[in-house]
Design a protein around this motif. Structure first.
Motif, short mmCIF file in Angstrom:
data_model
loop_
_atom_site.label_atom_id
_atom_site.label_comp_id
_atom_site.label_asym_id
_atom_site.label_seq_id
_atom_site.Cartn_x
_atom_site.Cartn_y
_atom_site.Cartn_z
N THR A 101 7.22 -0.70 9.75
CA THR A 101 7.86 -1.97 9.43
C THR A 101 7.17 -2.75 8.13
O THR A 101 7.65 -3.58 7.98
CB THR A 101 8.27 -3.22 10.61
N GLY A 102 6.10 -2.07 7.82
CA GLY A 102 5.39 -2.76 6.84
C GLY A 102 4.14 -3.34 7.18
O GLY A 102 3.39 -3.85 6.32
N ASP A 157 0.32 5.82 -5.01
CA ASP A 157 1.55 6.17 -4.97
C ASP A 157 2.18 5.98 -3.55
O ASP A 157 2.02 6.90 -2.78
CB ASP A 157 1.37 7.74 -5.31
N ALA A 158 2.42 4.82 -3.28
CA ALA A 158 2.70 4.40 -1.79
C ALA A 158 3.78 3.33 -2.02
O ALA A 158 3.95 2.54 -3.20
CB ALA A 158 1.43 4.02 -1.28
N PRO A 159 4.67 2.87 -0.78
CA PRO A 159 5.61 2.15 -0.79
C PRO A 159 4.98 0.63 -0.69
O PRO A 159 4.89 0.12 -0.02
CB PRO A 159 6.05 2.40 0.52
N VAL A 160 4.61 0.12 -1.97
CA VAL A 160 3.80 -1.14 -2.03
C VAL A 160 4.71 -2.27 -1.75
O VAL A 160 4.30 -3.37 -1.38
CB VAL A 160 3.25 -1.29 -3.56
N ARG A 165 6.36 -7.08 2.06
CA ARG A 165 7.14 -7.80 3.35
C ARG A 165 6.04 -8.17 4.24
O ARG A 165 6.03 -9.19 4.95
CB ARG A 165 7.56 -6.55 4.02
N SER A 166 4.93 -7.48 4.49
CA SER A 166 3.96 -7.87 5.50
C SER A 166 2.83 -8.76 5.01
O SER A 166 1.96 -9.23 5.72
CB SER A 166 3.29 -6.67 5.57
N GLY A 167 2.91 -9.31 3.88
CA GLY A 167 1.94 -10.15 3.29
C GLY A 167 0.52 -9.83 3.13
O GLY A 167 -0.44 -10.84 3.30
#
Length: 232
Positions: A101-102, A157-160, A165-167
């Motif tokens: 979920t981040g 190369d990642a879902p930054v 979302r996670s702060g």
């Protein structure tokens, strides 16, 4: 301003640059795939291969570098970087561990399991991954990804968006800043739709990094942003 100028490692010495085509060729030589498992590097003329070439050219890889990557260890980009550095440099693979979920995974055994899988994969392909070191990256819990002596280059190369979302974005960018030698570069690869380039620039600059070069539209629907850690 292009990032593809002559590359200097942090010692100030001129390093031999590695083109995207050369990197893909090195990947193919190190671990050729059978036809049923062929990837972009096995199809020289297709769009996926062209996108990978453009991405590697934008990154600005050079022989002898110590490189930190943040992302999946089994991606074609990681494989191409590893193959290019296998004889002269070292790749530190910062494995992104999240809870789906981040949020950052808090239990070290969760990362250990993922890292073990990557390590086994690398052991099976020793010619490709001989100089890859796997480290966890889930700031603020796992935030120390600095190689001994520091990195010449870091590639994210990642879902930054997960960091937003996670702060954990500030902790992540501070960790990347700390991983770099003074004068070394950080490259961010982000989706052009929803990648929030303005926010990424803001976060990187807040961590002490400075913009280097123009934003690049890559051929696979992503954008590339370049930064440098100030210093000699």
């Amino acid at each position: 301003m292009s990032l593809l100028a002559t590359v200097f490692v942090a010692t100030g010495a001129v390093a031999e640059t590695v083109s995207g085509n050369d990197a893909i060729s090195a990947m193919h030589r190190a671990a050729p795939r059978s036809p049923q498992h062929a990837g972009p590097q096995d199809r020289p003329q297709d769009g996926a291969n062209a996108a990978l070439v453009k991405t590697i050219d934008f990154v600005g890889l050079a022989e002898g570098m110590t490189v930190v990557t943040v992302g999946r260890g089994d991606s074609d980009l990681t494989r191409a970087l590893a193959a290019s550095l296998s004889n002269t440099g070292t790749l530190f693979l910062a494995d992104v561990a999240t809870d789906g979920t981040g949020g950052a995974i808090r239990a070290s055994d969760e990362f250990s399991s993922r890292a073990l899988q990557l390590s086994r994969k690398m052991a099976d392909e020793r010619s490709l991954f001989g100089k890859v070191v796997v480290v966890p990256f889930a700031p603020p819990v796992f935030a120390d990804v600095r190689p001994p002596g520091g990195a010449d280059l870091a590639v994210v190369d990642a879902p930054v968006a997960n960091w937003r979302r996670s702060g954990t974005a500030h902790a992540a960018f501070k960790a990347l800043h700390a991983a770099l030698k003074p004068g070394a570069r950080l490259i961010l690869l982000s989706p052009s739709d929803g990648g929030h380039p303005g926010w990424l620039v803001q976060q990187a600059e807040a961590a002490g990094l400075r913009r280097a070069g123009e934003m690049e539209a890559l051929a696979d629907g992503r954008i590339g942003l370049g930064f440098v850690r100030p210093g000699a």
